[in-house]
Design an enzyme around this catalytic site. Sequence first.
Site: not given
Ligand code: CTP
Length: 410
Positions: A218, A349, A353
């Site tokens: 990404n 979140k 989380k």
């Molecule tokens: N994160 C993580 N491990 C993952 C995905 C996300 O630790 N596999 C953590 C990121 O580092 C960040 C937070 O989760 O602190 C939010 O990530 P984000 O991508 O914004 O949200 P998602 O959990 O992917 O939720 P959504 O897809 O609903 O946006």
Amino acid sequence: MDETKAENAAAAQQKTVLVGVTGCVAAYKACELVRALQKAGMRVKVVMTEHATHFIDPLQFRALTREPVGLGLFDNPSDPIHHISLASEADVFVIAPCTANVAAKLAWGIADDLLTTTALATTAPIVIAPAMNVHMYENPATQRNLRELKARGMTIVEADAGYLACGDVGRGRLADPEAIAQAVIAAANPKRDLAGKRVLVTAGPTREPIDPVRFITNHSSGKMGYAVARAAVARGAQVTLVSGPVSLEAPAQAQVVPVETAAQMAEAVKARLAESDIVVCAAAVADARPAAPADHKLKKGRDDDALSRIDLERTEDILAYVGAHATPGQVVVGFAAETDNVVENARGKLERKKADLIVANRVGGGHTFGKDDDEVTFVTAAGAEAHPLQSKDAVADELFDAVAALGAQR
Ligand code: CTP
């Protein structure tokens, strides 16, 4: 705020360190100090005594800092009072190496060149790293001068003992540039509330292999996570930075654990979770990965099926793991990149989380990746707090203010 204003605001947040170099064999080590300070995110300017220019060419510092090097009191015709502008620009003035002669001048308030005049004119904290022959160092006059400077609030980074350039063995060798940089960082950052704390930070993107040459990733630049690591170092923490592939320099004081995939990042975090006081998940972890990466390069023709359809599977949510396994007293911080309903989604979140703080920002619609500034909202169980557009370094510093406030509420 338009882009230029935002850039100016970001620059204003950055600390400026003035490095004073005096005439000593160790003058070349000031180059390492300049690099260490730059790695810590600081803007560095250099001022040299005339004697220092016999040991090292000012051009060296001009190239390293991309700033003019201050040499003479009257060498900048566009600046009517050069020493005053340098003195007021500096957040910290570090003199390294500092000769016995310059230490003596500072102790007695003598100002007969640009460096010593600036030292007298500045109200910024001053750090002195002496370097000289062992007998000059141990001379009661030098020791009295250094004591006097210390009593006036200056930080003295004592010289190391060892083999000296003059052939003598003893104390007088310039301290390690990293140790001097640490003293400068401490002087520039009066907030030392994370001293003794261990901070674990995830940063950057992950790469999920499709085959040995291709991967899914990404746009994450890693800038936010690296700013968090810098802020934690500045506040005195012992920092571990679990980083996906980025083209950024980590603060020299942080322990960097390089990873590529979400699984490697998860493993690195799990191994260090128990020993961490604060965990900040700033990485943009891939949410999905190819379920069965090919062990050979997929070829057009032969592997057309595999090239037109890649089955994905979810990766583990590292932040959710940390939230679920955190013990009382550990603080968990996550980020949320949202295109809409920023606060509402961040609150979701925070709960799902089990984080203590979610730093939410808007992505898409002109809010592009890789910038040096960010407009964020801090979401905690107590509510949401919007912050104006500011540098990522400032966001990181405020993040640790918010963490301190969370601790105080408990
Ligand atoms: N994160 C993580 N491990 C993952 C995905 C996300 O630790 N596999 C953590 C990121 O580092 C960040 C937070 O989760 O602190 C939010 O990530 P984000 O991508 O914004 O949200 P998602 O959990 O992917 O939720 P959504 O897809 O609903 O946006």
